[in-house]
Write a protein that holds these residues in place. Structure first.
Motif, PDB file in Angstrom:
ATOM      1  N   LEU A 115       1.076  -1.212   0.232  1.00  0.00           N
ATOM      2  CA  LEU A 115      -0.096  -0.097  -0.524  1.00  0.00           C
ATOM      3  C   LEU A 115       1.093   1.153   0.147  1.00  0.00           C
ATOM      4  N   VAL A 116       1.907   1.476   1.034  1.00  0.00           N
ATOM      5  CA  VAL A 116       2.299   2.715   1.299  1.00  0.00           C
ATOM      6  C   VAL A 116       3.590   2.600  -0.209  1.00  0.00           C
ATOM      7  N   LEU A 117       4.169   1.767  -0.789  1.00  0.00           N
ATOM      8  CA  LEU A 117       4.637   1.427  -1.746  1.00  0.00           C
ATOM      9  C   LEU A 117       3.907   2.304  -3.414  1.00  0.00           C
ATOM     10  N   MET A 118       2.727   1.891  -3.391  1.00  0.00           N
ATOM     11  CA  MET A 118       1.822   2.008  -4.510  1.00  0.00           C
ATOM     12  C   MET A 118       1.619   3.480  -4.290  1.00  0.00           C
ATOM     13  N   LEU A 119       0.956   3.804  -3.012  1.00  0.00           N
ATOM     14  CA  LEU A 119       1.025   5.783  -2.842  1.00  0.00           C
ATOM     15  C   LEU A 119       2.028   6.524  -2.995  1.00  0.00           C
ATOM     16  N   THR A 120       2.904   6.131  -2.851  1.00  0.00           N
ATOM     17  CA  THR A 120       4.344   6.458  -3.023  1.00  0.00           C
ATOM     18  C   THR A 120       5.368   7.103  -3.449  1.00  0.00           C
ATOM     19  N   LEU A 121       5.746   6.170  -4.575  1.00  0.00           N
ATOM     20  CA  LEU A 121       6.606   5.504  -5.811  1.00  0.00           C
ATOM     21  C   LEU A 121       5.601   6.408  -6.992  1.00  0.00           C
ATOM     22  N   SER A 122       6.738   7.492  -7.589  1.00  0.00           N
ATOM     23  CA  SER A 122       6.114   8.342  -9.045  1.00  0.00           C
ATOM     24  C   SER A 122       5.085   7.799  -9.562  1.00  0.00           C
ATOM     25  N   VAL A 123       5.002   8.571 -10.253  1.00  0.00           N
ATOM     26  CA  VAL A 123       4.068   8.512 -11.318  1.00  0.00           C
ATOM     27  C   VAL A 123       4.512   7.614 -12.464  1.00  0.00           C
TER      28      VAL A 123
ATOM     29  N   GLN B 117       2.154  -2.826  -9.116  1.00  0.00           N
ATOM     30  CA  GLN B 117       0.808  -2.932  -8.485  1.00  0.00           C
ATOM     31  C   GLN B 117       1.368  -5.449  -7.883  1.00  0.00           C
ATOM     32  N   ALA B 118       0.826  -5.313  -9.815  1.00  0.00           N
ATOM     33  CA  ALA B 118       0.994  -7.109  -9.389  1.00  0.00           C
ATOM     34  C   ALA B 118       2.847  -7.870  -9.392  1.00  0.00           C
ATOM     35  N   LEU B 119       3.986  -6.905  -9.790  1.00  0.00           N
ATOM     36  CA  LEU B 119       4.938  -6.912  -8.432  1.00  0.00           C
ATOM     37  C   LEU B 119       4.870  -6.880  -6.873  1.00  0.00           C
ATOM     38  N   LEU B 120       4.382  -6.402  -6.530  1.00  0.00           N
ATOM     39  CA  LEU B 120       4.472  -5.788  -5.091  1.00  0.00           C
ATOM     40  C   LEU B 120       4.001  -6.540  -4.381  1.00  0.00           C
ATOM     41  N   LEU B 121       2.919  -7.266  -5.405  1.00  0.00           N
ATOM     42  CA  LEU B 121       1.767  -8.602  -4.206  1.00  0.00           C
ATOM     43  C   LEU B 121       2.839  -9.117  -3.300  1.00  0.00           C
TER      44      LEU B 121
END
Length: 410
Positions: free
Chosen positions: A272-280, A401-405
């Motif tokens: 959650l925190v990486l998806m929200l904060t990593l750059s677009v 998102q798939a990679l961070l699961l």
């Protein structure tokens, strides 16, 4: 309850092993080949090793390199022989292909059993766990450095480009994007993004208050153990790479440390925190960084509004009094109804103290629509408008998102 984010004192013991360089020199004449497990294979192995208790970390003050090819496992045949002679799975080395370090590009070979990576630099101090007389596993610090600095060979690059093109076409169809598939240059860009994201996720995992533990009952091969002290931190990783000479790879590793978080309480909080904060540009939402497990200041005059003297929030933006709470993994730690009641009382206390509390569950984190809605809600409260991604960045977002699961599902 406060969440202790101090690195576990016993996680990385200081007791030194006999000097590796001398051992290799003494035994090379016996034609013993040593295996140096690296990258993602080392990360998986470390979780298994940590569940059993750490062996001593090699502590060699002398500068040394990977031995010549004849003294290290550098071919598919040599790895097959090693696998036949040593029970690698009992050492936590599972899956295929297994990542291994080799001294030069002449050692490259293609195969399903082993994947070779060139490492020409010297090894920083405390780079390996010795798990067998012939097998060395990279420590978390060293494995993350390898992921951060990894570069694919031209052969692997072409194969990955082919596989990525197929995935790209599938994702475009799912998202209703009619434009052509990504170019090779764009695919190479994704390779760079994915390596950065893998390194950042690994650093968050090892710096979190959870651990992956081997589990025969899990279809993914791992379960999650909660409430553990971190094995390392972004700060200790920076201290490790400070021993390396300046290079583009080390600069990239520093950016990994800056993007990572210490103290996440579950794999899904990390996602959650990486998806929200990593750059677009990388596939994230580019939001300001929150504080993890932040202790909320309670005005003495408002003490009667709080269920406890100390209140902690999962993902907090203190200036805006915003707390995002992930719910789901904690209930799988055997906490039961009592923990659920405590969490509800804590969240009610935060609300009474003037905080906005957003509650997040797995369906929101594991779907693009759920994540996008949550990101918009957070952005609105923070007064930080989201930049809309272009079509290529939308594809990166789905892939990221798939990679961070995590390798464990609820």
């Amino acid at each position: 309850m406060p969440k202790d984010t101090q690195p576990e004192p016993s996680a990385l013991p200081e007791d030194a092993q006999p000097e590796l360089s001398a051992q290799l020199t003494d035994q090379t004449t016996q034609l013993i080949q040593y295996a140096f497990v690296s990258h993602e294979s080392a990360i998986d192995a470390v979780w298994c090793i940590a569940a059993k208790g750490w062996p001593g970390i090699l502590d060699d003050e002398n500068v040394w390199l990977i031995p010549l090819p004849e003294s290290c496992v550098h071919t598919q045949k040599a790895f097959k022989q090693l696998d036949a002679e040593v029970n690698l799975s009992s050492l936590g080395i599972m899956g295929s292909p297994v990542d291994l370090l080799v001294p030069n590009r002449s050692c490259f070979s293609r195969g399903k059993q082993a994947r070779f990576h060139v490492w020409r630099d010297y090894f920083p101090d405390k780079s390996f766990l010795r798990v067998h007389e012939r097998v060395f596993v990279s420590t978390p610090n060293f494995a993350i450095l390898q992921l951060a600095t990894a570069r694919p060979s031209s052969t692997l690059e072409r194969e990955r480009a082919r596989q990525s093109a197929e995935e790209d076409a599938r994702i475009r169809a799912e998202l209703g994007i009619g434009e052509p598939a990504s170019t090779p240059e764009q695919l190479l860009q994704w390779e760079n993004i994915s390596r950065f994201a893998k390194a950042t996720k690994a650093l968050c995992d090892f710096s979190g208050t959870y651990r992956y533990v081997p589990s025969e009952s899990s279809t993914m091969g791992f379960a999650v153990d909660f409430g553990r002290k971190p094995m390392m931190s972004p700060a200790s990783f920076l201290a490790f790479i400070d021993k390396m000479p300046a290079s583009k790879g080390v600069m990239r590793a520093r950016r990994v440390a800056a993007a990572a978080f210490a103290g996440c309480a579950s794999p899904m909080e990390t996602l959650l925190v990486l998806m929200l904060t990593l750059s677009v540009e990388m596939g994230g939402f580019g939001l300001p960084r929150p504080m993890i497990n932040w202790q909320v200041d309670i005005d003495p005059e408002q003490r009667d509004l709080s269920s406890k003297e100390e209140i902690y929030g999962d993902l907090c933006w203190p200036k805006h009094k915003l707390d995002v709470e992930y719910e789901g993994w904690k209930d799988h730690a055997g906490a039961g109804p009592r923990k659920v009641a405590e969490d509800a009382a804590r969240q009610n206390s935060l609300a009474a103290l003037g905080w906005t509390v957003l509650r997040v569950t797995a369906p929101q984190v594991t779907t693009q629509t759920g994540l996008t809605l949550l990101a918009r809600q957070v952005a609105t409260i923070l007064g930080s408008p989201l930049r809309e991604p272009n079509d290529l960045e939308r594809i990166w977002r789905s892939r990221l998102q798939a990679l961070l699961l995590p390798p464990v599902r609820e």
